[in-house]
Design a protein around this motif. Structure first.
Motif, short mmCIF file in Angstrom:
data_model
loop_
_atom_site.label_atom_id
_atom_site.label_comp_id
_atom_site.label_asym_id
_atom_site.label_seq_id
_atom_site.Cartn_x
_atom_site.Cartn_y
_atom_site.Cartn_z
N THR A 74 38.81 -1.58 45.24
CA THR A 74 38.92 -2.50 46.10
C THR A 74 37.60 -2.00 47.32
O THR A 74 36.79 -2.30 47.97
N GLU A 75 37.02 -1.20 46.63
CA GLU A 75 34.95 -0.33 46.82
C GLU A 75 34.37 -1.23 47.01
O GLU A 75 34.03 -0.40 45.50
N GLY A 76 33.44 -1.50 47.39
CA GLY A 76 31.76 -2.52 46.44
C GLY A 76 31.06 -1.20 46.65
O GLY A 76 30.31 -1.29 45.78
N LEU A 77 31.32 -0.35 47.42
CA LEU A 77 29.88 0.48 47.66
C LEU A 77 30.31 1.87 48.34
O LEU A 77 31.54 2.09 49.25
N VAL A 78 30.04 2.96 47.64
CA VAL A 78 30.95 3.84 48.22
C VAL A 78 29.39 5.00 48.64
O VAL A 78 28.57 5.26 47.76
N CYS A 90 36.08 -0.61 36.24
CA CYS A 90 37.30 -0.23 35.53
C CYS A 90 37.64 -1.38 34.86
O CYS A 90 37.54 -2.77 35.16
N ALA A 91 38.57 -1.59 33.73
CA ALA A 91 38.86 -2.54 33.04
C ALA A 91 39.39 -1.71 32.26
O ALA A 91 40.17 -0.96 32.65
N LEU A 92 40.49 -3.46 31.93
CA LEU A 92 42.01 -3.72 31.14
C LEU A 92 41.52 -4.22 30.06
O LEU A 92 41.18 -5.40 30.24
N SER A 93 42.61 -3.71 28.94
CA SER A 93 43.05 -4.85 27.27
C SER A 93 44.10 -4.21 28.03
O SER A 93 44.72 -3.82 27.87
N ASP A 151 35.28 -5.66 39.56
CA ASP A 151 33.41 -6.26 39.97
C ASP A 151 32.87 -5.08 40.35
O ASP A 151 31.44 -5.08 40.31
N GLY A 152 33.58 -4.14 40.02
CA GLY A 152 32.64 -3.08 41.00
C GLY A 152 32.57 -1.82 41.59
O GLY A 152 32.38 -2.71 42.65
N THR A 153 32.06 -1.19 42.10
CA THR A 153 31.68 0.05 42.81
C THR A 153 31.13 1.05 42.65
O THR A 153 30.38 1.55 40.96
N VAL A 154 29.40 0.66 43.39
CA VAL A 154 28.30 1.39 43.73
C VAL A 154 28.72 3.09 44.15
O VAL A 154 29.13 3.13 45.70
N LEU A 155 28.59 4.02 43.18
CA LEU A 155 28.22 4.89 44.14
C LEU A 155 27.30 5.00 44.02
O LEU A 155 26.16 5.64 43.28
N ASN A 160 27.26 -8.40 39.00
CA ASN A 160 27.28 -7.19 38.43
C ASN A 160 28.89 -7.81 37.80
O ASN A 160 29.74 -6.81 37.40
N GLU A 161 29.36 -8.93 38.22
CA GLU A 161 30.44 -9.51 37.58
C GLU A 161 29.93 -9.81 35.93
O GLU A 161 29.06 -10.71 35.34
N PHE A 162 31.22 -9.16 35.42
CA PHE A 162 30.76 -9.26 33.82
C PHE A 162 32.09 -10.39 32.87
O PHE A 162 33.25 -11.25 34.01
N LYS A 163 31.27 -11.35 32.65
CA LYS A 163 32.05 -13.05 32.06
C LYS A 163 32.59 -12.74 30.49
O LYS A 163 30.96 -12.05 29.93
#
Lengths: 113, 111
Positions: free
Chosen positions: A7-11, A90-93, A105-109, B41-44
């Protein structure tokens, strides 16, 4: 299909403060969750991983607990450092997916002095 | 430090040119993945291999992209005719079973 939401793009935080980066997921399969950290111009590096429900996993001061009931795997640290400034994914397998990861989508800290 | 080796680190091509990048997976890891990370920064996911055989690939890979992972040679990803939209960081990752370990990537710029 599988999905991961951050949910956070930038922190942005001051050094020494706690942080929580949110991660929720959707899958119909048994989930395996990961946190990766990517510093500028470097490879994404594995930070944490878990497939065990309600068990806290820790590494380098970061910790997370997989909660299947809420489909969450939030990343936390009690006191951030300047060197923690990076991009966090965060990633899911899902077990039937041969290890292929679905990324958030990633969070920039950014940690400030 | 990552044990997945990717070359070159940077690649600049004109539109329509071929672009080829290589990856040496970590020793003992049977599964190799290619991902594209765009400027947002999106992964494909592009393609993955297990012991030289393709496991999964997306439609994009089937058209202009080709990849292989021969035994005793580096894996490779090649774009036959580069387009501006292909400009991205291409990440190779290898896996012993359920965890991916990434290389530093090849940053492709298509002019």
């Amino acid at each position: 299909g599988d999905s991961v939401t951050q949910t956070e793009g930038l922190v942005t935080l001051t050094k020494g403060l706690p942080v929580m980066l949110n991660c929720t997921y959707q899958t119909t399969y048994s989930p395996f969750l990961f946190w990766y950290v990517q510093h500028l111009n470097e490879a994404p590096k594995l930070l944490l991983k878990s497939s065990t429900d309600n068990k806290r996993t820790e590494h380098q001061g970061f910790y997370a607990t997989l909660h299947k009931s809420s489909s969450s795997f939030h990343l936390q640290k009690s006191s951030v450092q300047l060197s923690d400034s990076a991009l966090y994914f965060c990633a899911l397998s899902a077990y039937t997916n041969t290890g292929k990861l679905t990324f958030g989508d990633g969070t920039v800290l950014t940690v400030k002095p | 430090n990552s044990k997945v080796i990717q070359t070159p680190r940077y690649l600049v091509k004109g539109q329509g040119q071929k672009a080829k990048m290589r990856c040496i997976p970590e020793k003992g890891h049977p599964v190799v993945f290619w991902y594209q990370q765009n400027k947002n920064n999106e992964f494909k996911f592009l393609i993955n291999f297990q012991n030289q055989e393709v496991l999964q690939q997306i439609d994009m890979t089937e058209k202009r992209f080709s990849a292989e992972c021969p035994s005793n040679s580096p894996c490779s990803l090649e774009i036959q005719s580069s387009e501006a939209g292909d400009s991205a960081l291409y990440l190779c990752a290898s896996s012993p079973r359920d965890t991916l370990y990434f290389g530093s990537g090849t940053r492709l710029t298509v002019l």
